[in-house]
Design an enzyme around this catalytic site. Structure first.
Site, mmCIF file in Angstrom:
data_model
loop_
_atom_site.group_PDB
_atom_site.id
_atom_site.type_symbol
_atom_site.label_atom_id
_atom_site.label_comp_id
_atom_site.label_asym_id
_atom_site.label_seq_id
_atom_site.Cartn_x
_atom_site.Cartn_y
_atom_site.Cartn_z
ATOM 1 N N SER A 194 0.827 -1.213 0.000
ATOM 2 C CA SER A 194 0.000 0.000 0.000
ATOM 3 C C SER A 194 0.856 1.256 0.000
ATOM 4 O O SER A 194 0.532 2.241 -0.674
ATOM 5 C CB SER A 194 -0.936 -0.001 1.213
ATOM 6 O OG SER A 194 -1.883 -1.038 1.121
ATOM 7 N N SER B 122 -17.776 5.220 -1.660
ATOM 8 C CA SER B 122 -18.059 4.693 -2.994
ATOM 9 C C SER B 122 -18.630 5.746 -3.942
ATOM 10 O O SER B 122 -18.629 5.540 -5.154
ATOM 11 C CB SER B 122 -19.043 3.521 -2.890
ATOM 12 O OG SER B 122 -18.453 2.430 -2.211
ATOM 13 N N GLU C 293 -10.322 1.200 -2.591
ATOM 14 C CA GLU C 293 -10.193 1.379 -4.045
ATOM 15 C C GLU C 293 -11.249 0.574 -4.802
ATOM 16 O O GLU C 293 -11.001 -0.016 -5.849
ATOM 17 C CB GLU C 293 -8.774 1.033 -4.496
ATOM 18 C CG GLU C 293 -7.752 1.963 -3.854
ATOM 19 C CD GLU C 293 -6.340 1.711 -4.298
ATOM 20 O OE1 GLU C 293 -6.152 1.243 -5.428
ATOM 21 O OE2 GLU C 293 -5.421 1.977 -3.506
#
Length: 396
Positions: free
Chosen positions: A103, A150, A375
């Site tokens: 990450s 989202s 993501e």
């Protein structure tokens, strides 16, 4: 008549012979990343994870820069200009050590550096990218908010003009590298639509408190970004980033790395279970000799190497300029789900030992719970594919 070559012996570590698909330079990148992770991460990662910290992150970033791991696929400005497959192999090896390390690299290169390289001015590229490629400057990417994940179009962070300056107010949440970043790429709504801004650390009104009490990605720096009347000059705006398409383009680049990286976590867990099955004895023989254990190992191996083959295929498509966002969603959705299942199955083979940090399995499993939803959640990638398959937009 040509006599066919004799097949190589079966290799439990590479049952499909996928290494034969890789060129020498690709194998070299893989081995460099694997050796670095073995020397610098694996001896310490269980302790870091248990303590919930990543000590020496700035030194690690410089080391990653020295081996060309930061901004790998970018060209110029000190970046290596590596292929997509080479970058994928790097993500594979780094996440086999720990998702937090992958990450760190993904956010630095595929989000922060990619945004500056793709959407920034030449002056911005010259100012930031060489130091970021070397690991001297750490970057972060501020898109997600406390109430908006989202649906980034609903972000509440705002930027307003004040003369020639911009003034930013808002909050970002779950930001990897945030409290150690020298520059933050922050996305904000304006009267002209969503724009990207480069916010240097130390700018008045900008703070990045670290988030604690995590049960996933514990060996990773995660922060909140707070922007309280942050004043920026006009040249802090990314000139090429106009609208939501820009940050989503960055996310697509980072998601590709997850397709590979998740298989690294799965590979590590599978390897631990396989090794354990050969030495752990019950009822007078190793548990690897029992049918149920072999069935679990066979199923894990099939899904692991299918996932690696999928990652390789998507990497070749990216290198050829033919990779579509829907295909990245396909890979992220499949590989992360299967990686979690592999970790859970590996845990059952290890029994009670599977929950110990003496083995990597539970650490990978809990890390992947974050990878599953960051993501792009499972549901969002399902809807991306659903729209592509049916032509109907079900997002709203």
């Amino acid at each position: 008549m040509t006599v066919p070559a004799k097949p190589a012996p079966f290799d439990p570590d590479d049952p499909l012979g996928l290494d034969e698909l890789l060129a020498p330079d690709e194998l070299g990148v893989r081995d460099t990343m694997r050796d670095w992770a073995a020397a610098r991460i694996l001896p310490h990662i269980a302790e870091w994870y248990e303590q919930g910290r990543l000590p020496g992150i700035r030194e690690l970033a410089r080391e990653l820069g020295s081996i060309g791991a930061l901004g790998m696929t970018l060209t110029g400005y000190g970046c290596t200009g590596a292929s997509a497959v080479q970058y994928g192999l790097a993500c594979l090896e780094l996440e086999a050590a720990d998702s937090g390390i992958r990450s760190l690299v993904s956010v630095q290169g595929s989000l922060a550096m990619y945004a500056i390289h793709r959407y920034g001015s030449e002056e911005q590229r010259e100012r930031w990218l060489p130091g970021m490629a070397a690991g001297e400057i750490i970057g972060c990417f501020g898109l997600t908010e406390p109430d908006q994940g989202s649906d980034p179009a609903g972000m509440r962070t705002r930027a307003r003009r004040d003369g020639s300056d911009w003034v930013l107010d808002g909050r970002k949440m779950w930001i990897t590298n945030g409290s150690v970043a020298g520059v933050a790429v922050v996305w904000a709504g304006t009267d002209e639509g969503i724009r990207g801004f480069l916010v240097p650390a130390g700018t008045p009104g900008f703070t990045a408190p670290e988030i604690h009490h995590k049960w996933s990605l514990r060996a990773s720096v995660t922060s909140e970004l707070v922007l309280d009347g942050v004043r920026l000059p006009a040249d802090a705006v990314l000139p090429g980033a106009d609208g939501l398409r820009a940050p989503l383009g960055c996310l697509n680049h980072a998601r590709y790395g997850i397709v590979w990286g998740s298989m690294g976590a799965a590979r590590s867990s599978f390897a631990a279970a396989l090794a354990y099955s050969r030495t752990r004895e019950q009822f007078g023989r190793p548990i690897g000799g029992f049918q149920l254990t072999q069935a679990k190992l066979a199923d894990m191996a099939v899904e692991l190497h299918k996932g690696l083959l999928l990652a390789h295929h998507l990497g070749r498509r990216m290198d050829a300029g033919r990779l579509r966002p829907e295909q990245v969603s396909f890979g992220k959705l499949n590989n992360v789900r299967e990686a979690i299942e592999i970790c859970r199955t590996a845990r059952t083979i290890l029994g009670a030992n599977g929950i110990s940090l003496e083995y990597p399995v539970m650490r990978h499993a809990t890390n992947l719970e974050s990878v599953l939803t960051y993501e792009g959640t499972v549901e969002m990638h399902q809807l991306v594919l659903g729209k592509a398959l049916t032509g109907q937009d079900a997002f709203r």
